[in-house]
Design an enzyme around this catalytic site. Structure first.
Site, PDB file in Angstrom:
ATOM      1  CD  GLU A 172      -2.834   1.045   2.494  1.00 34.13           C
ATOM      2  OE1 GLU A 172      -3.697   1.932   2.636  1.00 34.13           O
ATOM      3  OE2 GLU A 172      -2.740   0.063   3.262  1.00 34.13           O
ATOM      4  CG  ASN A 228      -7.700   2.255   5.531  1.00 34.17           C
ATOM      5  OD1 ASN A 228      -8.486   1.362   5.248  1.00 34.17           O
ATOM      6  ND2 ASN A 228      -7.282   2.472   6.766  1.00 34.17           N
ATOM      7  CG  ASN A 284      -9.352  -1.369   1.704  1.00 34.23           C
ATOM      8  OD1 ASN A 284      -8.840  -2.477   1.854  1.00 34.23           O
ATOM      9  ND2 ASN A 284      -9.342  -0.448   2.661  1.00 34.23           N
ATOM     10  CD  GLU A 285     -10.082  -2.478   6.080  1.00 39.18           C
ATOM     11  OE1 GLU A 285     -10.111  -1.363   6.632  1.00 39.18           O
ATOM     12  OE2 GLU A 285      -9.278  -3.377   6.386  1.00 39.18           O
ATOM     13  CD  GLU A 345      -5.996  -4.714   4.413  1.00 40.17           C
ATOM     14  OE1 GLU A 345      -5.802  -4.410   5.616  1.00 40.17           O
ATOM     15  OE2 GLU A 345      -6.464  -3.926   3.569  1.00 40.17           O
TER      16      GLU A 345
END
Length: 498
Positions: A27, A72, A172-173, A292
């Site tokens: 990331e 994130n 993502n998330e 993850e």
């Protein structure tokens, strides 16, 4: 001495092992990119600025796929900022991590790095602050051969051939309130379905991962998976899971029992996926992407001191110890025990940021968690056998936990049978026995042990070999039965063959 028993049968195959369960993650966070995989002013850098010492260590892990660029970070990312002339690329704030992204490294550089690392790209698209059109555009840029706006843009950037990226994350998330562009399950399911549909219209050969729960403890867990899959079941191939573990209470017994949580998490997500499948009467089965996972807590306090809007700070730089390595080994064993449904998994992350590899301006070294990952990735290939484990248990904050974590894999091409095992007892050795059945003529070829007397022992740049594996295991086969002694708090790789 504790006693345990492992039962296997050559015909009782759980699943073929998808090598992508040994994936990892880079990331745009901290020094994962800048100072990690890319550092053009380093004497260790190649002509493109990629660190050769890091590449060598990554290749040692045999990582088949690396997720990029977040995390994130991706939920506020404009991929166009990181392509084309470096001198014209804008610097942007990254609200996710409170830093500045210079965009000196981007999509094309990562594709180049992946080739050098002998890995494939798992690309994430921004479904936080962006949406369907941008998801289509990046697939066109990466995968369409030419003759269109974005594919010709790629060609003008010096990449005549498409990157041909096959595995894509739909955001993502998105269940997390901390996420830029956070959505409800219904909102996310709808945009995931539409983005996925147009992405596959652009390239029908790609596979898609929808966002599942960010962790098992989310208040929306279960409801989120059900609602999202109700909306996008036909468009996606995998549902993601994320889970991190910590030992903030400094209780090694409870910490090593965390595999119980992961086992329950995986089983629960599988149940929801199959419930939606049954309700929709579909033949297609949704598999899991645990994209993850890791231990993460050592750096929490030091990260509070990071200056806001700094560039590539020392962020999330956990220094791992031996008990972390034991848990990582247990997690890998748990993943293998669910290899029938977990088809992708990514150790988060790969370099500097909660990572098995650390760097400085003078070199790179292996953290303790490097070794279990390397050993399982290297030797856990082929097929997973249904592995029945009879082990004494102990009480933990997660419920009853087995002292022995174990799984057996079979590589018919190599003619090997490999037993991976962790003795989680902190103060007592264990005797393990396994009737080999159809493998009765096999013998122990290697017995690698990762152990240390101090669960807090660490590998550092000054002392990189404090915790390293050794080929000193005590095991043998007699009358078709494998017997091994597993010392207290130890990880074992026992390879057998003719």
């Amino acid at each position: 001495m504790k006693k345990s028993k492992v039962i296997i049968d050559k015909e009782f195959v759980l699943a073929d092992i998808d090598s992508r369960i040994y994936g990892s993650f880079i990331e745009h966070l901290g020094r994962a990119v800048y100072g990690g995989i890319y550092q053009p002013d380093s004497p260790m850098a190649d002509e493109q600025g990629m660190r050769k010492d890091v590449l060598a260590l990554v290749r040692g892990l045999q990582v088949p796929v690396v997720r990029y660029p977040g995390g994130n970070f991706v939920s506020g990312y404009c991929w166009e900022d990181g392509v084309g002339d470096r001198e014209k690329r804008p610097s942007r704030i990254d609200p996710a991590w409170g830093t500045i992204e210079t965009n000196r490294f981007g999509l094309n550089e990562f594709a180049d790095w992946a080739k050098k690392a002998d890995t494939e790209v798992m690309m994430a698209v921004n479904l936080g602050t962006r949406g369907v059109e941008d998801a289509r555009n990046i697939v066109e840029y990466c995968n369409v051969p030419g003759g269109t706006y974005y594919s010709d843009m790629r060609k003008n950037h010096g990449y005549s051939r498409p990157h041909d990226i096959k595995l894509w994350c739909l955001g993502n998330e998105m269940d997390g309130p901390w996420q830029m562009g956070h959505k409800t399950a219904a909102e996310y399911g709808r945009i995931a379905a539409e983005a996925g549909r147009i992405m596959k219209m652009t390239d029908p050969t790609i596979e898609l991962v929808a966002c599942g729960s960010s962790n098992y403890e989310m208040d929306t867990f279960g409801y989120w998976e059900d609602t999202v899959l109700e909306a996008c079941y036909d468009e996606v191939d995998y549902l993601s899971m994320h889970q991190y573990f910590d030992n903030k209470d400094d209780n090694a017994r409870d910490f090593l029992a965390s595999t119980v949580v992961l086992d329950q998490f995986i089983s629960s997500v599988v149940a929801v996926c199959d419930a939606v499948r049954a309700r929709k009467k579909r033949e297609k089965r949704i598999n899991l992407s645990l994209d993850e996972w890791n231990v993460w807590y050592h750096s929490n306090e030091q990260d509070k001191e990071i200056e806001r809007w700094s560039k590539a700070p020392h962020q999330l730089e956990d220094v791992y110890n031996f008990e972390d390595a034991l848990l990582v080994a247990g997690i890998l064993i748990t993943i293998l025990r669910h290899a029938d449904r977990v088809k992708v998994a990514c150790l988060a992350q790969l370099v500097n940021v909660i990572a098995p590899i650390m760097t400085s301006d003078t070199g790179a070294w292996k953290q303790t968690i490097y070794y279990p990952f390397e050993l399982v990735s290297r030797y856990g290939r082929g097929k997973v056998l249904h592995t029945l484990v009879q082990s004494p248990t102990y009480e933990s904050c997660h419920g009853d936990a087995p002292f022995l974590e174990c799984v057996v894999t079979m590589d018919e091409e190599a003619g090997t049978l490999t037993l991976f095992a962790v003795n989680k007892s902190l103060d007592e050795d264990m005797e393990l026995s396994c009737c080999l059945g159809q493998f009765g003529d096999y013998r122990v070829k290697r017995h690698v042990v990762l152990s240390h007397g101090d669960v807090k022992a660490e590998n550092t740049e000054e002392k990189p070999d404090t915790v390293v594996p050794a080929e000193n295991g005590k095991s043998a086969v007699a009358d078709g039965v494998l017997t091994a002694v597993l010392p207290e708090k130890s990880f074992h790789v026992i390879m057998l063959g003719k």
